[in-house]
Design a protein around this motif. Sequence first.
Motif, PDB file in Angstrom:
ATOM      1  N   UNK A 180      34.998  36.826  58.202  1.00  0.00           N
ATOM      2  CA  UNK A 180      34.781  35.577  58.955  1.00  0.00           C
ATOM      3  C   UNK A 180      33.610  34.909  58.468  1.00  0.00           C
ATOM      4  N   UNK A 181      33.246  33.992  59.341  1.00  0.00           N
ATOM      5  CA  UNK A 181      32.263  33.127  59.006  1.00  0.00           C
ATOM      6  C   UNK A 181      31.037  33.385  58.879  1.00  0.00           C
ATOM      7  N   UNK A 232      36.090  34.172  63.779  1.00  0.00           N
ATOM      8  CA  UNK A 232      34.588  34.465  64.359  1.00  0.00           C
ATOM      9  C   UNK A 232      33.394  34.284  63.441  1.00  0.00           C
ATOM     10  N   UNK A 233      32.275  34.212  63.902  1.00  0.00           N
ATOM     11  CA  UNK A 233      31.375  33.961  62.805  1.00  0.00           C
ATOM     12  C   UNK A 233      29.915  34.621  63.369  1.00  0.00           C
ATOM     13  N   UNK A 234      28.943  34.994  62.205  1.00  0.00           N
ATOM     14  CA  UNK A 234      27.668  35.257  62.591  1.00  0.00           C
ATOM     15  C   UNK A 234      26.693  33.923  62.092  1.00  0.00           C
ATOM     16  N   UNK A 235      26.441  33.267  62.949  1.00  0.00           N
ATOM     17  CA  UNK A 235      25.555  32.149  62.638  1.00  0.00           C
ATOM     18  C   UNK A 235      25.083  31.391  63.799  1.00  0.00           C
ATOM     19  N   UNK A 251      34.249  34.195  68.645  1.00  0.00           N
ATOM     20  CA  UNK A 251      33.270  35.020  68.959  1.00  0.00           C
ATOM     21  C   UNK A 251      32.207  34.747  67.920  1.00  0.00           C
ATOM     22  N   UNK A 252      30.935  35.158  68.351  1.00  0.00           N
ATOM     23  CA  UNK A 252      29.767  35.001  67.667  1.00  0.00           C
ATOM     24  C   UNK A 252      29.022  36.426  67.583  1.00  0.00           C
ATOM     25  N   UNK A 253      29.049  37.110  66.468  1.00  0.00           N
ATOM     26  CA  UNK A 253      28.229  38.465  66.400  1.00  0.00           C
ATOM     27  C   UNK A 253      26.889  37.998  66.000  1.00  0.00           C
ATOM     28  N   UNK A 296      31.847  28.082  75.883  1.00  0.00           N
ATOM     29  CA  UNK A 296      31.604  29.412  75.929  1.00  0.00           C
ATOM     30  C   UNK A 296      32.050  30.326  74.664  1.00  0.00           C
ATOM     31  N   UNK A 297      31.437  31.174  74.257  1.00  0.00           N
ATOM     32  CA  UNK A 297      31.982  32.069  73.130  1.00  0.00           C
ATOM     33  C   UNK A 297      31.658  33.491  73.677  1.00  0.00           C
TER      34      UNK A 297
END
Length: 305
Positions: free
Chosen positions: A122-123, A158-161, A175-177, A196-197
Amino acid sequence: MTARPPQDAGAANTDDDGRAAAAAARAFEARHETLDDFHYPDGIRIAVNFTADFDAMLFRRALNEPPMQKAKGEFGGRVGIWRLIELFDAHGVKATFFTPGRICELYPQSLRAAAASGHELADHMWEHLTPESDELQRDHIERTAAALAEICGERPVGTRSYYRQAHLKDAGHLYNSEGTSSRLPYYAADEKRENCLLILPFHYAIDDAQFYNFGWLKSEPQAQRLTDPERIMDMWWSAFEQQYALGNGYLNICLHPFVSGRALRTRLLGQLIERMKEKPGVWFPTCAQLARYVLAEFPPKSLKF
Ligand SMILES: [Zn+2]
């Protein structure tokens, strides 16, 4: 005319501050939606997302940390990542590796191995930086998506950012974690109540770097720590048990290959996973698997996805 006593002036400011805080809280509420009736498929009591931020030395460079800190990051790319892949594979756990796009140039073999084992890529930004301009944000998101797709054959979902959500949505992210606003997955829109995410929340109390890494985020010497692994496993086990007891628990454990890829920590992580697996109804999905389940079964009611 008498001067206004200082405490009156202070009271006026406090009222203004209070109104501003209340308005901010209402605006926040209007663009977030929690999953009040959330439940898992029959037989599942908890989902545990093992996530790893494959920063290697990139974030250390971004913070201009000393050479030894950068060298620790390099250990993550050369050794730690392989130990985590082997750990998850040995225990049948599907993990999510949040990966800066640049890592695809630096450590492609490890990413191919992770993808071949069924783990999600994921990103995690391009070089672990969030540029201010819209144009650069879009460029970084796209470059990372293309680099990850080149490795594993699929664009990330998905991303964590901390990119603007409009850009993430346009690139196909679901999604964003990040974020900690609920103990369960929840929805978040932007200030216009658009884009929306799904948010898969994690928390620094279940993030390895807070306990195992001195010099984290340029912390001062007195804030630095190097905690016994046994203590961390006890804490994370307690977090797991508390969520498990609820019957619809969620845990997103955030690891870093350069932190948890050290031998003693990897070994104890294996023991923690085995302990979790002894209980019935524990699900170890990738973040994308969980996100797709939530979106299909519990779509947002007031926000538009
Ligand atoms: Zn990171």
